[in-house]
Write an enzyme that holds these catalytic residues in place. Structure first.
Site, PDB file in Angstrom:
ATOM      1  N   LYS A  44       0.837  -1.204   0.000  1.00 28.95           N
ATOM      2  CA  LYS A  44       0.000   0.000   0.000  1.00 28.95           C
ATOM      3  C   LYS A  44       0.872   1.254   0.000  1.00 28.95           C
ATOM      4  CE  LYS A  44      -3.765   2.010   2.689  1.00 28.95           C
ATOM      5  NZ  LYS A  44      -4.599   1.905   3.885  1.00 28.95           N
TER       6      LYS A  44
ATOM      7  N   GLU B 233      10.816  -4.572   4.321  1.00 27.06           N
ATOM      8  CA  GLU B 233      10.932  -5.976   3.898  1.00 27.06           C
ATOM      9  C   GLU B 233      10.548  -6.112   2.422  1.00 27.06           C
ATOM     10  OE1 GLU B 233       9.228  -4.754   6.524  1.00 27.06           O
ATOM     11  OE2 GLU B 233       8.837  -6.304   8.032  1.00 27.06           O
TER      12      GLU B 233
ATOM     13  N   GLY C 143      -4.905  -2.132   5.465  1.00 32.96           N
ATOM     14  CA  GLY C 143      -4.088  -3.256   5.012  1.00 32.96           C
ATOM     15  C   GLY C 143      -4.720  -4.593   5.328  1.00 32.96           C
ATOM     16  N   ARG C 144      -5.183  -4.765   6.578  1.00 37.67           N
ATOM     17  CA  ARG C 144      -5.708  -6.076   6.981  1.00 37.67           C
ATOM     18  C   ARG C 144      -7.146  -6.280   6.523  1.00 37.67           C
ATOM     19  NH1 ARG C 144      -4.072  -2.842  10.893  1.00 37.67           N
ATOM     20  NH2 ARG C 144      -5.648  -1.817  12.219  1.00 37.67           N
TER      21      ARG C 144
ATOM     22  N   GLU D 150      -3.919  -6.875  15.395  1.00 37.01           N
ATOM     23  CA  GLU D 150      -3.403  -5.582  14.897  1.00 37.01           C
ATOM     24  C   GLU D 150      -4.516  -4.534  14.897  1.00 37.01           C
ATOM     25  OE1 GLU D 150      -1.766  -4.457  10.683  1.00 37.01           O
ATOM     26  OE2 GLU D 150      -0.030  -5.035  11.902  1.00 37.01           O
TER      27      GLU D 150
ATOM     28  N   HIS E 229      -2.844 -32.680  18.430  1.00 35.79           N
ATOM     29  CA  HIS E 229      -1.550 -33.316  18.729  1.00 35.79           C
ATOM     30  C   HIS E 229      -0.511 -32.267  19.070  1.00 35.79           C
ATOM     31  CE1 HIS E 229      -3.393 -36.956  17.166  1.00 35.79           C
ATOM     32  NE2 HIS E 229      -3.833 -36.218  16.175  1.00 35.79           N
TER      33      HIS E 229
ATOM     34  N   LYS F 294      10.057  -0.697  13.857  1.00 36.62           N
ATOM     35  CA  LYS F 294      10.599  -0.407  12.530  1.00 36.62           C
ATOM     36  C   LYS F 294      11.711   0.639  12.638  1.00 36.62           C
ATOM     37  CE  LYS F 294       6.384  -1.060   9.716  1.00 36.62           C
ATOM     38  NZ  LYS F 294       5.366  -0.346   8.894  1.00 36.62           N
TER      39      LYS F 294
HETATM   40  O1  F6P Z   1       1.939  -4.610   9.924  1.00 36.62           O
HETATM   41  C1  F6P Z   1       1.962  -3.238   9.697  1.00 36.62           C
HETATM   42  C2  F6P Z   1       1.452  -2.956   8.310  1.00 36.62           C
HETATM   43  O2  F6P Z   1       1.320  -1.568   8.127  1.00 36.62           O
HETATM   44  C3  F6P Z   1       0.131  -3.639   8.021  1.00 36.62           C
HETATM   45  O3  F6P Z   1      -0.973  -2.952   8.522  1.00 36.62           O
HETATM   46  C4  F6P Z   1       0.173  -3.716   6.516  1.00 36.62           C
HETATM   47  O4  F6P Z   1      -0.757  -4.661   6.017  1.00 36.62           O
HETATM   48  C5  F6P Z   1       1.621  -4.160   6.307  1.00 36.62           C
HETATM   49  O5  F6P Z   1       2.360  -3.464   7.321  1.00 36.62           O
HETATM   50  C6  F6P Z   1       2.188  -3.897   4.925  1.00 36.62           C
HETATM   51  O6  F6P Z   1       2.095  -2.528   4.610  1.00 36.62           O
HETATM   52  P1  F6P Z   1       2.268  -2.100   3.034  1.00 36.62           P
HETATM   53  O7  F6P Z   1       1.122  -2.762   2.293  1.00 36.62           O
HETATM   54  O8  F6P Z   1       2.194  -0.611   3.043  1.00 36.62           O
HETATM   55  O9  F6P Z   1       3.602  -2.615   2.569  1.00 36.62           O
END
Ligand code: F6P
Length: 519
Positions: free
Chosen positions: A204, A210, A264-265, A350, A375, A485
């Site tokens: 987003k 990452e 995002g979620r 979250e 299990h 972060k």
């Molecule tokens: O986990 C933190 C967060 O901001 C989530 O809410 C989001 O889904 C994820 O990192 C990835 O963010 P982006 O889609 O901006 O890379």
């Protein structure tokens, strides 16, 4: 009129105090006795939506409890808050954003505009673009594999659905890179041919460390195998930061936009769901959307006491705040749904893992597919001091498995929920006693398809919204992820130089040294 996220603690509500008293009155009753008193308990305590069943009879409640919990939702102004969300009010108060994942399913007013843009028109254009891009990739004989790079909400939903519906895959193989782990990325790239691989960067913000670290590495790999003129044919993105994605080298017409009103979620229904359309075809993505739309209709139209996500939410509050149960287990009895607990962890923790004074909020969500869970940790759920409410998810029929397998899976799910409820105390040997009275809900999904998965995920989204509305918290920001972060950026530098800066504590400094110079 925007109902403010209630600054009043829900503990000041008269309905909250009434529930505290009710809990004392009912906590001494065993569910065994509730079932023997009322032989019609199941008939009274299950709801259906388009043949999906939600059974809540194995809970420490009676009809009075449901009425009192619904009164709590009313006093928390939930109906108005639901209307505010659907009307595009800025209920995400700290980020000053609307929350409109329901619009992605066509469940909001078609005249609704946010920041001057008609939301429905955006969604229709977006879905049209998802269809075009997914078909462009599916119809390109050169493309056999797609690498989707994204984390959190830009990964969990698509990966869950890809795994869940894998038997229905008709397009390229989709591989998910969801961590800044060079081994995973190198292992995957070694298996693939750049000429036959498309790269989808799902972010987003298009800034997540990452994601962008992996994206740059994968793009370099692609560039080494594909001539420059063709490179852009292999690059795609889903992002709100369209210009940034373009600067990365992705052609404008390969970039699927997002909007700030898509959290995002809550984004699997948006361009983030592109991998589903690529793997299964746009029609199946549409089925997924339609299942969620059906859940939205139920959520919006059904009276509280028969409303599945309302009941899910209120039962969660009943145990979290009135029994002080800290956990919640998600137990899908299907390997195809083994990623569901992880998806629910982000959706729940979250969203609602936030401080609200002395009001407890999100539980610790965990789980695994059954019967694997039996299990691993079910021993604790049956006999430990900690009582953990459980959600069992059963797939009634699976056309891809012999009946006796599905019957064995489902028999185990029903047996576990019955054992948790009934217990067994007449064994004569203490270590073989089960106190029981441990609550669980059971969903019966008629079959594992995109429609019912869309419905199930949307019910859980609404559950989370309702709980946040009653707890008076903002379920749609996530400031708690920022500090780690920021600290990581400094520590990466120290690990690269080998010399920890003075500002670290001695543990972090000592560990940096040990990592850089393992003895
Ligand atoms: O986990 C933190 C967060 O901001 C989530 O809410 C989001 O889904 C994820 O990192 C990835 O963010 P982006 O889609 O901006 O890379």
């Amino acid at each position: 009129m925007t109902s403010q996220m209630s600054n009043k603690s829900p503990q000041s509500f008269t309905t909250w105090k009434d529930l505290e008293k009710h809990q004392k009155d009912i906590s001494g009753m065993h569910m065994r006795d509730m079932f023997s008193i009322d032989t019609k308990r199941f008939e009274r305590m299950h709801q259906t939506c388009d043949n999906l069943i939600f059974d809540y009879a194995k809970h420490r409640i009676n009809q009075d409890t449901i009425e009192k919990l619904c009164a709590l939702a009313e006093e928390a102004n939930f109906p108005q808050k639901r209307a505010d969300m659907l009307a595009g009010e800025t209920i995400n108060t700290t980020e000053k954003r609307a929350v409109l994942h329901t619009a992605l399913r066509g469940s909001t007013d078609t005249a609704l505009c946010v920041n001057g843009e008609n939301v429905t028109a955006f969604v229709l254009q977006l879905h049209a673009k998802i269809k075009v891009i997914s078909e462009k990739i599916r119809n390109n004989p050169q493309i056999t594999d797609v690498i989707s790079i994204g984390v959190g909400g830009s990964d969990l939903g698509p990966r869950l659905m890809y795994n869940a519906l894998e038997t229905a895959r008709s397009g390229p193989t989709v591989h998910f890179i969801k961590n800044i782990d060079g081994q995973s990325l190198d292992t995957l790239l070694a298996k693939l041919n750049p000429k036959h691989t498309a790269l989808l960067i799902a972010s987003k913000t298009f800034t997540t460390l990452e994601t962008m670290t992996c994206a740059n590495y994968a793009k370099a790999w692609l560039s080494n195998g594909v001539n420059d003129a063709d490179l852009s044919d292999h690059l795609f993105a889903t992002s709100s930061a369209v210009e940034t994605a373009e600067d990365f080298g992705i052609p404008r017409d390969h970039i699927l936009p997002m909007r700030d009103w898509i959290g995002g979620r809550f984004s699997v229904w948006s361009s983030i769901g592109l991998p589903l359309a690529i793997a299964f075809g746009f029609d199946m993505f549409r089925d997924f959307i339609n299942g969620a739309a059906r859940a939205d209709h139920h959520f919006i139209e059904t009276p509280l006491e028969h409303n599945i996500p309302v009941l899910m939410a209120l039962l969660g509050i009943w145990y979290r705040n009135f029994f002080d149960y800290a956990g919640h287990a998600i137990l899908p009895y299907s390997d195809a749904l083994s990623l569901l607990p992880g998806y629910m962890q982000q959706l729940d923790m979250e969203s609602n893992g936030k401080y609200a004074g002395d009001t407890k909020t999100a539980p610790i969500v965990f789980g695994d597919a059954g019967t694997c869970a039996q299990h691993a940790f079910m021993q604790a759920l049956h006999q430990s001091s900690e009582i953990v409410p459980c959600d069992f998810i059963i797939v009634a029929r699976n056309p891809h498995a012999a009946d006796h397998f599905q019957q064995a899976l489902n028999a185990n799910a029903l047996a576990q929920s019955q054992a948790l409820m009934e217990g067994r105390t007449n064994t004569g040997e203490p270590h073989r006693n089960f106190e029981g009275n441990r609550p669980s809900s059971t969903f019966v999904v008629p079959t594992l398809n995109a429609y019912y998965l869309g419905m199930l995920l949307a019910f859980y989204e609404h559950k989370i919204f309702i709980q946040g509305a009653i707890w008076g918290i903002n379920s749609f920001d996530q400031w708690g992820v920022e500090l780690g972060k920021t600290l990581a950026k400094d520590i990466i530098k120290d690990l690269e130089t080998g010399t920890p800066s003075e500002k670290h504590d001695s543990s972090t400094s000592g560990l940096i040294r040990a990592i850089v110079n393992p003895s």
